[in-house]
Write an enzyme that holds these catalytic residues in place. Structure first.
Site, mmCIF file in Angstrom:
data_model
loop_
_atom_site.group_PDB
_atom_site.id
_atom_site.type_symbol
_atom_site.label_atom_id
_atom_site.label_comp_id
_atom_site.label_asym_id
_atom_site.label_seq_id
_atom_site.Cartn_x
_atom_site.Cartn_y
_atom_site.Cartn_z
ATOM 1 N N SER A 17 0.863 -1.178 0.000
ATOM 2 C CA SER A 17 0.000 0.000 0.000
ATOM 3 C C SER A 17 0.899 1.228 0.000
ATOM 4 O O SER A 17 2.103 1.142 0.296
ATOM 5 C CB SER A 17 -0.865 -0.010 1.265
ATOM 6 O OG SER A 17 -1.448 1.248 1.510
ATOM 7 N N TYR B 18 -1.343 -0.448 10.974
ATOM 8 C CA TYR B 18 -1.495 -0.895 9.582
ATOM 9 C C TYR B 18 -0.261 -0.488 8.767
ATOM 10 O O TYR B 18 0.302 -1.290 8.016
ATOM 11 C CB TYR B 18 -2.757 -0.290 8.978
ATOM 12 C CG TYR B 18 -2.968 -0.610 7.517
ATOM 13 C CD1 TYR B 18 -3.408 -1.862 7.114
ATOM 14 C CD2 TYR B 18 -2.731 0.362 6.537
ATOM 15 C CE1 TYR B 18 -3.609 -2.158 5.772
ATOM 16 C CE2 TYR B 18 -2.939 0.077 5.199
ATOM 17 C CZ TYR B 18 -3.371 -1.177 4.822
ATOM 18 O OH TYR B 18 -3.567 -1.466 3.489
#
Length: 297
Positions: A139, A152
């Site tokens: 990501s 995260y």
């Protein structure tokens, strides 16, 4: 011989888009699902797209489940798959101090430990064949940290570090490791993550969590993840894939800005965006004047 590719977490969002894209491009796709119900929905999606996708049950956060699934996959693929796309993941929201140890472990187990575990299971056969690919879905958060998704970000930045090391370690055996780094695309990962949100009433960051809710509502209108699937297909199709693929204009811009902007300025902008900092009153007044003059855009 058709090349076999395992796509973990293939039942929705990026994973589903990748599975259907690869199947439509001629790969033998094996999609993993946590339950038989989800596996059936995946097969139905493939049937509607007029492609074939085989399924295997797998909970990547469970070591026993992973060994069992990849033993089955080895039997389906003459010893092991040609490639794996590690897509399965979860998102743990919340301020660093609000997330307990259980939440931290679940985040890292799913997004970081699981892809490494899967690599250990598939690499021996890839080395024997002297051919294979491991594609890890990261990501923009694998490069850029943001408040309230710190754990995260930690999992994705850890995945980037592992991928970089693994790429060098396996290159001499004919195995190529690729990192895909999408920006913002329409998936349900953040919607599902709200069940993991720490208690708000006792948090020092309660007001900022309200801002996060608004960001989540806007996320429902994000673009389809087809460009991510295209990037994965490219990484599996070209003879010499790039080590990293940044996907999306926001990912490329975000990575460049975070690299070039002074840390203090970047921190301030992220703080304002998440309600942790308040812009100077003169800036607020100027924005209000612009809005009155030109209207919302």
């Amino acid at each position: 011989m058709t090349k076999s590719v395992v796509v973990t977490g293939a039942t929705g969002g990026i994973g589903l888009a990748v599975a259907l894209e690869l199947a439509g491009s001629g790969f033998d796709v094996i999609g993993t699902a946590r339950t038989e119900e989800k596996a059936e929905r995946l097969r139905e999606s493939a049937e509607r797209a007029e492609v074939g996708v085989r399924t295997v049950l797998l909970d990547v956060a469970d070591a026993t489940s992973t060994v069992r699934a990849f033993t089955e996959i080895a039997q389906m693929t003459d010893g092991g798959p040609w490639a794996v796309v590690n897509n399965a993941g979860i998102a743990q929201p919340g301020a660093i101090e609000d997330v307990d140890d259980e939440g931290v472990r679940a985040q890292l187990e799913t997004n970081l430990v699981a892809p490494a575990r899967i690599a250990r299971l598939v690499l021996p056969q890839m080395r024997r064949r002297r051919d294979g690919r491991i594609v890890n879905i990261s990501s923009l958060s694998g490069r850029v940290s943001s408040p309230f998704v710190g754990w995260y970000c930690a999992s994705k930045q850890g995945l980037a570090a592992v991928s970089n090391a693994l790429r060098i370690e396996t290159a001499g055996f004919g195995v190529k490791v690729v990192l895909i780094e999408p920006g913002s695309f329409g998936t349900d990962i953040w919607e599902r993550s709200m069940a993991r949100m720490p208690p708000r009433k006792t948090s020092a960051y309660q007001d900022s969590y309200e801002v996060a809710d608004e960001v989540l509502r806007r996320a429902k209108t994000l673009p389809d993840p087809a460009p991510v699937a295209h990037a994965v297909r490219t990484a599996l199709s070209v003879p010499r894939p790039r080590p990293r693929y940044l996907v999306g204009n926001d990912a490329r811009a975000g990575a460049a800005l975070d690299l070039l902007a002074p840390t203090a300025l970047s921190d301030y902008a992220k703080g304002v965006a998440t309600g942790l900092r308040t812009p100077p009153e003169r800036v607020t007044r100027a924005l209000a004047r612009l809005t009155r003059r030109h209207g919302p855009r």
